[in-house]
Structure formats: C-alpha cells, structure tokens
Enzyme design. Sequence first.
Site, PDB file in Angstrom:
ATOM      1  N   HIS A  72       0.848  -1.198   0.000  1.00  0.00           N
ATOM      2  CA  HIS A  72       0.000   0.000   0.000  1.00  0.00           C
ATOM      3  C   HIS A  72       0.878   1.240   0.000  1.00  0.00           C
ATOM      4  CE1 HIS A  72      -3.971  -1.827   1.026  1.00  0.00           C
ATOM      5  NE2 HIS A  72      -3.183  -2.812   1.372  1.00  0.00           N
ATOM      6  N   TYR A 200      -9.296   4.472   8.146  1.00  0.00           N
ATOM      7  CA  TYR A 200      -9.572   4.767   9.563  1.00  0.00           C
ATOM      8  C   TYR A 200     -10.739   5.743   9.608  1.00  0.00           C
ATOM      9  CZ  TYR A 200      -4.881   2.884  10.446  1.00  0.00           C
ATOM     10  OH  TYR A 200      -3.782   2.065  10.520  1.00  0.00           O
ATOM     11  N   PRO A 292      -3.647  -1.165  18.905  1.00  0.00           N
ATOM     12  CA  PRO A 292      -3.437  -1.584  17.503  1.00  0.00           C
ATOM     13  C   PRO A 292      -3.627  -0.443  16.486  1.00  0.00           C
ATOM     14  CG  PRO A 292      -5.502  -2.444  18.322  1.00  0.00           C
ATOM     15  CD  PRO A 292      -4.806  -1.814  19.493  1.00  0.00           C
ATOM     16  N   LYS A 296       1.505  -1.281  15.067  1.00  0.00           N
ATOM     17  CA  LYS A 296       2.932  -1.284  15.419  1.00  0.00           C
ATOM     18  C   LYS A 296       3.386  -2.537  16.165  1.00  0.00           C
ATOM     19  CE  LYS A 296       4.010   2.728  13.802  1.00  0.00           C
ATOM     20  NZ  LYS A 296       4.811   2.719  12.582  1.00  0.00           N
ATOM     21  N   TYR A 384       4.298   6.354  10.686  1.00  0.00           N
ATOM     22  CA  TYR A 384       3.429   5.213  10.334  1.00  0.00           C
ATOM     23  C   TYR A 384       4.218   4.185   9.516  1.00  0.00           C
ATOM     24  CZ  TYR A 384      -0.817   2.705   8.993  1.00  0.00           C
ATOM     25  OH  TYR A 384      -1.788   1.732   8.832  1.00  0.00           O
TER      26      TYR A 384
HETATM   27  C1  PHB Z   1      -5.315  -5.009  10.595  1.00  0.00           C
HETATM   28  O1  PHB Z   1      -5.381  -5.225   9.352  1.00  0.00           O
HETATM   29  O2  PHB Z   1      -5.546  -5.891  11.457  1.00  0.00           O
HETATM   30  C2  PHB Z   1      -4.962  -3.616  11.063  1.00  0.00           C
HETATM   31  C3  PHB Z   1      -4.655  -2.627  10.123  1.00  0.00           C
HETATM   32  C4  PHB Z   1      -4.311  -1.352  10.559  1.00  0.00           C
HETATM   33  C5  PHB Z   1      -4.275  -1.093  11.932  1.00  0.00           C
HETATM   34  C6  PHB Z   1      -4.595  -2.091  12.862  1.00  0.00           C
HETATM   35  C7  PHB Z   1      -4.937  -3.359  12.430  1.00  0.00           C
HETATM   36  O3  PHB Z   1      -3.935   0.154  12.368  1.00  0.00           O
END
Ligand code: PHB
Length: 392
Positions: A72, A200, A292, A296, A384
């Site tokens: 990505h 998000y 999460p 990280k 990030y």
């Molecule tokens: C996930 O795909 O489980 C995932 C992706 C981004 C995040 C947290 C979890 O910030």
Amino acid sequence: MKTQVAIVGAGPAGMLLSEILHHHGIDSVVVERQSRDYVQARIRAGVLEQTTVDMLRQYGLSARMDQEGHAHDGMKIVWAGRSEFFIDVHKHVGKRFVAYGQTSIQEDLFAAADRRNARVIFNAGEVALHGVDTDAPSVSLELDGRRVTIECDYIAGCDGFHGVSRRAIPADVLKEFEKIYPFGWLGILTPQPPLPDIVYANHPRGFALASMRSPTLSRYYIQVPLDTNIEDWPDARFWSELKARFPAGMAASIVEGPSIEKSIAPLRSYVAEPMSYGRLFLAGDAAHIVPPTGAKGLNLAFSDVHYLSRALDHRYRTGSPDLLASYSETALRRVWHSVRTSWYLTNLLHRFPSSTAFDQRAQEYELDFLKSSPSAQVALAEQYAGLPLEHT
Ligand code: PHB
Ligand code: APR
C-alpha cells in the site's frame, strides 16, 4: 539440555529470533507454553512496515509474502461523514507498507524452523527462569511429566505480555509505564473482498477501521465499550454499526459476509524498562504493548529482534558484550517512538467517553489540520511507515 540462547515463547518474536540466530550459526532452543496449533491459530496484526519486510526478505522468509502480500502507498482517514483524505506515505517518505497477516508470518516462520530441524518445545509446563543475573542462567520446564532444565549462555524473553520473563526482573529494577484506554476493538474476519485501501474512521458513534488480509479476506474493527459482550454482537448488528461509521458512499462498497473470526481486544499502552537484566533480554510484547491503532505491535517485536540478534551475533563473533549492554537503550528508542505514535493515533481517531465539547472540537481541528497540511502528513507518514532501524 544445553544451548547458547534459550528463547521463551514461539510467537513472531521468538521464532524470528531463532531463525536469525541460526543464520549466524548461533544455537537456540525455543520453549513454548501452548501447542503449535494454538500458536498458529492466533489471528492478530496484518500491516508490515518497510523495515519488517526488509528483515523477512534478508532472511529468506519473504517468498509467500511477496506472492500474497499487498503493498500500500498509504491509508485513508474519514471523519464524521464530513470528509476523507489519503495520506500518501509513499509520496511523502518513499516507503510502502504491506498488508500480510501475522498468521501467515507465523506459518512461514514455523515452516522455516521445520526446514532446519529447529528445536522448538511445545506444550512446555511450569516454565521458569533461573540465574538470570549469573553467568550460567537456565530455563526449566515440565515436559511429558518430566522436569527438564536447559542450560544456556543467554535467555531471550519473547513470551508476550502475560509471560514469565518480565517477572524475572526484580521489582526494584523494573519501571513500568502504562495507559489503559476506556474502550476496546471488536474485530471480525470475513471471506469477502476488502475495500481497496486501509481506512480509519472517526465518527460520533465511535472509531472504525477497514483493512484486509488478502484480495478475498477482509478485516474490520469497531470501537466498543470495555464491558461489551461478544454475544450481543451477531454479524448483522456488526455490519450495520460498521457501515454507520463510514461515509455513505464508502459504506455502500463494504461487502458483508459471515464472520470466520470475531473477538474483542482491550487497548493499552505499556512499556517495561529496562528491557534486559543480567543475561535476560526481553523482546516484543514481553516488554511493550501498543494499541493496535498504529499497527505497530508486530513491527516493534521485529525491530527488538533485529537489535537483539545483532547484539548476540556481535558477542559470539567478537567476544564483546557491548551491543548486549546497550540493547535495552537502543531498542527502547524505537519502542517509545512507536508507542507515542500509537497513542497519538488512538487519541486522534477514537471517541473518549470523558471527552468534553472542547475536546471534540480540538480533535476535529487536529484532523482538519492533518488533512490540509502536507508537513503534518509527512510527520505522520514518517512514523506510520516506521522509523529506520538504527545501525549504530
Ligand atoms: C489489521 O489489518 O488488522 C490492522 C490494520 C491497521 C491497523 C490495525 C490493524 O492500524
Ligand atoms: N512459557 C513459554 N511460552 C509462553 C509463556 C510461558 N510462561 N507465556 C506465554 N508464552 C508464549 C505464548 O503462548 C505466545 O506463543 O509466548 C508467545 C508470545 O507470543 P506473542 O504474544 O505473539 O508476542 P510476540 O512474539 O512478542 O509478538 C508480538 O505479535 O501476538 C502479536 O499482538 C502481538 O503484534 C504483537 C506481536
């Protein structure tokens, strides 16, 4: 039994450390409390920083990731149905991140261990560490009703947050830093095509996240109160709540399906200092936990393993314990930067029960600034995508 490094825990940290030590001709034994199937079945993280991808590639562990992983350029943020923007990490810092499930990484690590006939002891009972502050540490365990002792030069505590290793550091030496968040994440896995981007969502109803594991496997999360019961969340309710938190156009493109995994995880930030004591070295969740939100956890476990494996290789090759002596300080620098970034994103994107109207406005104008300021986006993109692994 004798070995050079006894590794407690066969999760991502323990198994990657075992693999890298093998590449450097260093013998190890991994001691795991659970069965192999139990460890394999865990469904956790799924976003790999460039440094993690590079490490897996460096040690010949990336063939399947290169086939099935999905690179990505960045991620999307949407909020309050008002607006969406894409943070182009690749444009800002020249790095990509790869969506590839931790479950797959665990399989790849176990397959590599099988190929080298690695010594991994599963179903180990009553694991205990001894003499960590002496030159002759050891790990004892119950196996098939017998007490076994593994004599070693060093112990790597890779046994996660609930393990025994961190507890081997005396209470008057250990400093703990913790923040508990007043909510959890309800996550599901469904065999349906995901949205094209990781998205998000900050919404008055709460945070939501759209992610993926493969072109036919979607991963979604919604913020829920801490006292939520999973039984109160049949799939239909999950899908309607998830879609309510995304802008209508995006919600309409979310493909619903049966949940093949559904679980609630609490959110906390935690760091234990120091990450070493005598001949014991902690790596991964044994030393730190991140919410999460910043994806990280797995990446931090691997950066600890980078520093620890480098220090152990240096010690056995040159006799110098210098990098082992500085391991904790070096690893903690990257740990704290990731912990802070995960805390920042959790505060930016979630609705806090205790938030005042002022807090809410401030959060929205932080998002507004992030949307409109390229330099703010570069700063977030840098964190990030993951800071470089120090090679000092
Ligand atoms: C996930 O795909 O489980 C995932 C992706 C981004 C995040 C947290 C979890 O910030
Ligand atoms: N003795 C032996 N093994 C133990 C003990 C013990 N007393 N306690 C726990 N373990 C094992 C667990 O069963 C688990 O398999 O240690 C392993 C720790 O693995 P993880 O919890 O996955 O931690 P880590 O390897 O540091 O990986 C961190 O992966 O699990 C995710 O959320 C985590 O993303 C983070 C990353």
